[in-house]
Design a protein around this motif. Structure first.
Motif, mmCIF file in Angstrom:
data_model
loop_
_atom_site.group_PDB
_atom_site.id
_atom_site.type_symbol
_atom_site.label_atom_id
_atom_site.label_comp_id
_atom_site.label_asym_id
_atom_site.label_seq_id
_atom_site.Cartn_x
_atom_site.Cartn_y
_atom_site.Cartn_z
ATOM 1 N N LYS A 186 -66.073 45.175 9.004
ATOM 2 C CA LYS A 186 -66.429 43.757 9.071
ATOM 3 C C LYS A 186 -65.219 42.990 9.569
ATOM 4 C CE LYS A 186 -68.489 39.956 6.471
ATOM 5 N NZ LYS A 186 -69.014 39.501 5.153
ATOM 6 N N ILE A 187 -65.361 42.358 10.714
ATOM 7 C CA ILE A 187 -64.220 41.722 11.369
ATOM 8 C C ILE A 187 -64.016 40.327 10.785
ATOM 9 C CG2 ILE A 187 -63.188 41.092 13.575
ATOM 10 C CD1 ILE A 187 -65.170 43.035 14.915
ATOM 11 N N ARG B 253 -78.472 40.442 13.751
ATOM 12 C CA ARG B 253 -79.866 40.044 13.636
ATOM 13 C C ARG B 253 -80.091 38.645 14.213
ATOM 14 N NH1 ARG B 253 -82.077 42.019 7.800
ATOM 15 N NH2 ARG B 253 -83.991 41.121 8.664
ATOM 16 N N SER B 254 -81.109 38.531 15.056
ATOM 17 C CA SER B 254 -81.391 37.270 15.740
ATOM 18 C C SER B 254 -82.860 37.241 16.142
ATOM 19 C CB SER B 254 -80.507 37.135 16.984
ATOM 20 O OG SER B 254 -80.942 36.076 17.814
ATOM 21 N N ASP C 43 -77.118 41.103 7.800
ATOM 22 C CA ASP C 43 -76.643 40.487 9.046
ATOM 23 C C ASP C 43 -76.919 41.312 10.291
ATOM 24 O OD1 ASP C 43 -75.658 38.302 7.687
ATOM 25 O OD2 ASP C 43 -73.596 39.028 7.619
ATOM 26 N N PHE C 44 -77.225 42.596 10.148
ATOM 27 C CA PHE C 44 -77.321 43.466 11.310
ATOM 28 C C PHE C 44 -78.275 44.617 11.058
ATOM 29 C CE2 PHE C 44 -73.776 45.054 8.731
ATOM 30 C CZ PHE C 44 -74.106 46.388 8.599
ATOM 31 N N VAL C 45 -78.638 45.286 12.169
ATOM 32 C CA VAL C 45 -79.277 46.596 12.089
ATOM 33 C C VAL C 45 -78.343 47.591 12.759
ATOM 34 C CG1 VAL C 45 -81.588 45.605 12.062
ATOM 35 C CG2 VAL C 45 -80.602 46.407 14.228
ATOM 36 N N LEU C 46 -78.403 48.839 12.307
ATOM 37 C CA LEU C 46 -77.581 49.893 12.879
ATOM 38 C C LEU C 46 -78.427 51.116 13.111
ATOM 39 C CD1 LEU C 46 -74.010 50.941 12.145
ATOM 40 C CD2 LEU C 46 -75.773 52.662 11.780
#
Length: 207
Positions: free
Chosen positions: A16-17, A110-111, A200-203
């Motif tokens: 996580k940046i 995710r958007s 926040d995301f998919v991987l």
């Protein structure tokens, strides 16, 4: 150290940046080729992603491990016994390593924008497979799975509709598998692509 997730089988992780690129730069002694890239890049976010990938690779391998690139743009490790997959998105970087065969990984923020793109990367049979009004998360997983399958081919370019085909999917859980077939290489290959859904995301990844 913001390692969000780390797994040993296979060896992969997510960073996580939260740091600026200057803060990441200060955390290690970087070789001249790294400094050359940073000097040539005008995007602060791109610099941070690029450095986070290398910090995560060091975390996974326990040593400084340079990354080189094939003519196709695919990354490889000239000094380590691993195949490598790399991805980054808004605020995150991901790395996957495998000792025996090519590795593919993709992470996507995710958007809802993916709804506008579905007809550009999914075929009519794929849209029927997903059912009426697929959720944005499902569409994003499909995009990401095709990206991962494309990375497995080692090719420079692909048509997401003609060359990459979703054969089966199950979105009943926050982690699962899609079956994706690529027709870019002779012979073509079929992959069971694993997916994970986070807030926040998919991987997606293979293996």
């Amino acid at each position: 150290m913001p390692v969000l997730q780390k797994s040993a089988l296979p060896l992969w992780g997510i960073w996580k940046i939260e740091e600026s690129w200057e803060e990441l730069l200060a955390q290690a002694k970087w070789p001249d080729d790294c400094l050359s890239f940073l000097n040539s890049s005008k995007s602060d976010s791109r610099k941070a992603e690029w450095l986070a990938v290398r910090m995560l690779l060091r975390e996974l391998t326990g040593s400084e491990t340079p990354i080189a690139y094939q003519a196709s743009g695919a990354p490889y490790l000239p000094d380590a016994p691993y195949h490598i997959g790399i991805s980054h998105t808004k605020g995150y970087a991901a790395v996957l390593l495998h000792p025996d065969h090519p590795a593919g990984i993709d992470i996507e923020y995710r958007s809802e924008r993916i709804q506008k793109l579905k007809s550009r990367f999914l075929t009519e049979p794929e849209l029927r497979l997903l059912g009426e009004n697929p959720a944005s998360t499902e569409l994003l997983i499909c995009w990401s799975a095709k990206e991962t399958a494309f990375k497995m081919t080692g090719q420079r370019m692909a048509d997401w509709q003609k060359d990459l085909h979703i054969l089966a999917c199950d979105f009943s859980r926050n982690d699962g598998f899609l079956t994706v077939r690529e027709t870019l290489t002779p012979p073509s290959a079929t992959y069971q692509i694993h997916y994970d859904i986070a807030p926040d995301f998919v991987l997606t990844r293979f293996p």
